[in-house]
Design an enzyme around this catalytic site. Structure first.
Site, mmCIF file in Angstrom:
data_model
loop_
_atom_site.group_PDB
_atom_site.id
_atom_site.type_symbol
_atom_site.label_atom_id
_atom_site.label_comp_id
_atom_site.label_asym_id
_atom_site.label_seq_id
_atom_site.Cartn_x
_atom_site.Cartn_y
_atom_site.Cartn_z
ATOM 1 N N ASP A 1 1.768 -1.778 4.821
ATOM 2 C CA ASP A 1 1.403 -0.600 5.619
ATOM 3 C C ASP A 1 -0.074 -0.348 5.322
ATOM 4 O O ASP A 1 -0.423 0.319 4.358
ATOM 5 C CB ASP A 1 2.282 0.584 5.205
ATOM 6 N N CYS B 1 0.895 -1.173 0.000
ATOM 7 C CA CYS B 1 0.000 0.000 0.000
ATOM 8 C C CYS B 1 0.920 1.207 0.000
ATOM 9 O O CYS B 1 1.133 1.847 1.028
ATOM 10 C CB CYS B 1 -0.919 -0.015 1.212
ATOM 11 N N ALA C 1 1.532 4.329 -1.748
ATOM 12 C CA ALA C 1 1.461 5.795 -1.879
ATOM 13 C C ALA C 1 1.535 6.471 -0.510
ATOM 14 O O ALA C 1 1.038 5.919 0.463
ATOM 15 C CB ALA C 1 0.168 6.188 -2.593
ATOM 16 N N PRO C 2 2.202 7.643 -0.432
ATOM 17 C CA PRO C 2 2.816 8.429 -1.513
ATOM 18 C C PRO C 2 4.247 8.026 -1.890
ATOM 19 O O PRO C 2 4.890 8.709 -2.668
ATOM 20 C CB PRO C 2 2.801 9.846 -0.945
ATOM 21 N N GLY C 3 4.756 6.924 -1.348
ATOM 22 C CA GLY C 3 6.031 6.405 -1.819
ATOM 23 C C GLY C 3 7.219 6.597 -0.909
ATOM 24 O O GLY C 3 8.333 6.213 -1.251
ATOM 25 N N GLY C 4 7.017 7.188 0.267
ATOM 26 C CA GLY C 4 8.143 7.411 1.178
ATOM 27 C C GLY C 4 8.839 6.123 1.577
ATOM 28 O O GLY C 4 10.072 6.037 1.582
ATOM 29 N N LYS C 5 8.050 5.096 1.875
ATOM 30 C CA LYS C 5 8.643 3.830 2.321
ATOM 31 C C LYS C 5 9.252 3.071 1.141
ATOM 32 O O LYS C 5 10.281 2.412 1.293
ATOM 33 C CB LYS C 5 7.611 2.987 3.060
ATOM 34 N N ASP D 1 -5.667 -3.193 -6.414
ATOM 35 C CA ASP D 1 -6.047 -3.536 -5.049
ATOM 36 C C ASP D 1 -5.129 -4.674 -4.615
ATOM 37 O O ASP D 1 -5.169 -5.766 -5.191
ATOM 38 C CB ASP D 1 -7.514 -3.972 -5.037
ATOM 39 N N CYS E 1 -0.311 3.358 11.179
ATOM 40 C CA CYS E 1 -0.061 4.590 11.928
ATOM 41 C C CYS E 1 -1.233 4.795 12.890
ATOM 42 O O CYS E 1 -1.805 5.872 12.984
ATOM 43 C CB CYS E 1 0.157 5.789 11.010
#
Length: 433
Positions: A320, A251, A253-257, A301, A373
């Site tokens: 996540d 999952c 977006a936004p792509g930080g991980k 999905d 989170c």
């Protein structure tokens, strides 16, 4: 209604009304900011974020000051008075400016017949000062259901969690270790006059003493650093990455991980980044481009593996999951208005469904890191408990780390006023078949 540009307070009231009607700040604030001068955008954001952060406290006071609720078609004026109360109670704005300009904003919103009410209510509020809160949830400005849930889940910590949620989050960076060592980047920041320190738990994290625009960060455009909370950065060490591995960020977006995964280990065979939202996938591509990194980005999905999976198993999976976001309220104070108690059970069902669907795509001996989170156990260690009962070949790994609390089935980080967000992690290993 006035045909000229709307005053800031009127725009803030419109944003607050949109949030109350179900839009997030990230949806309704940017169009409002586009209507003001560049130098006023920060002030508009501060008004909207602050009014959401203290909404429940301000609303309790305002309701006590109104003889009767305003009509539905005049609800915008209720929001306008909330914005003014926020400034009276929590800002350094001169009182006369708040009173006079709020009355003008009321007129600009096409509600001249309510200017007398607005003036009278705000003058009385200024004269009498803030009333003593009746209950702690009002003083700490959270919805009743959330306070009750936190009191039940965290009997010794609930007040600390609520207090932390009302403190503006620090700005934290992830240094791109492919380009520069953390200590060297700290030196570059100090040379630029930016006060910063290494994060205690994330090996490539830096926390700034005060937020700055990203264009002031040395090398930001070239991908030397990214903005990412310390808790979110911890996923890479839990994944235990090594060259040659195939990795899924489920999952993404936004792509930080996704970017953190690619930065932390060179020579990965492939990184697949999935997300349902094509619009949010564009953010992943932007981040990858800025950092000069490559991943296979797919709109799908994650739970519908027949739609996207090629049958080749992954050595590592980061899951996540969508969650209540109750651990990041300080960054997104509109969550207090948007989230409902009856959202949690459907979210838990989605979380378990994602875990069950992705488990077959993990290679024997591989590891899956489950992350949220959230600070609610229903979305966290209880999901892992349920999953372990369903999957006999799944084994929980207790990571040897100094952060968070051992919940038996994973580790929970609670939001820290001067540190990381609220986060949960669990590490699952697949038995060799």
């Amino acid at each position: 209604m006035s045909h000229g540009p709307l005053p800031l307070r009127a725009l803030a009231a419109q944003v607050l009304l949109a949030v109350e009607q179900g839009q997030s700040l990230s949806q309704c604030l940017p169009p409002a900011q586009a209507r003001v001068a560049d130098q006023e955008r920060g002030e508009l954001q501060a008004l909207c974020y602050g009014s959401c952060r203290w909404f429940h406290r301000l609303d309790a006071e305002l309701q006590g000051r109104l003889k009767r609720p305003l009509r539905k078609q005049d609800r915008i004026v209720h929001q306008l008075m909330l914005v003014a109360l926020f400034q009276l109670r929590f800002s350094q704005q001169a009182t006369y400016a708040v009173l006079n300009e709020t009355v003008e904003a009321c007129r600009a919103l096409g509600k001249p017949h309510l200017t007398g009410l607005v003036n009278g209510v705000l003058r009385k509020a200024e004269r009498e000062g803030e009333p003593a809160p009746i209950r702690p949830e009002i003083e700490l400005s959270h919805p009743d259901w959330m306070v009750a849930k936190l009191q039940h889940n965290w009997p010794d910590d609930w007040q600390d969690i609520l207090t932390a949620n009302n403190v503006q989050a620090p700005m934290t960076l992830r240094v791109n270790r492919r380009q520069i060592a953390r200590d060297d980047y700290l030196d570059r920041l100090r040379a630029t006059g930016i006060d910063a320190a290494a994060t205690p738990h994330a090996p490539h994290g830096i926390q700034l003493a005060h937020p700055v625009p990203v264009d002031r960060l040395p090398g930001f455009v070239d991908g030397t650093a990214s903005v990412q909370d310390e808790a979110a950065q911890l996923c890479t060490s839990l994944l235990d990455l090594a060259a040659g591995q195939r990795v899924l960020d489920a999952c993404a977006a936004p792509g930080g991980k996704t970017c953190a995964i690619l930065e932390s280990c060179e020579g990965l065979a492939e990184v697949v980044a999935l997300d349902q939202s094509p619009e949010r996938l564009a953010r992943i591509d932007e981040n990858l481009d800025r950092l000069g990194l490559d991943a296979r980005v797919l709109a799908a999905d994650a739970a519908d593996t027949a739609q996207w999976w090629d049958g080749q198993r992954f050595d590592r999976i980061l899951l996540d999951v969508p969650c209540s976001a109750s651990g990041v309220i300080r960054r997104h104070p509109d969550i207090k208005l948007l989230r409902r108690e009856d959202d949690i059970t459907p979210l838990a069902a989605i979380q378990l469904r994602l875990l069950e669907a992705l488990w077959p795509t993990l290679a024997p001996g591989g590891r899956l890191v489950y992350a949220t989170c959230s600070v609610f156990p229903q979305e966290n260690h209880r999901i892992i408990q349920r999953f372990l009962k369903l999957q006999p070949e799944a084994r929980l790994l207790q990571p040897d780390v100094a952060w968070g609390r051992d919940m038996g089935q994973g580790r929970q980080l609670l939001p820290q006023p001067d540190g990381h967000d609220g986060f949960f992690y669990a590490v699952l290993i697949k038995h060799d078949e």
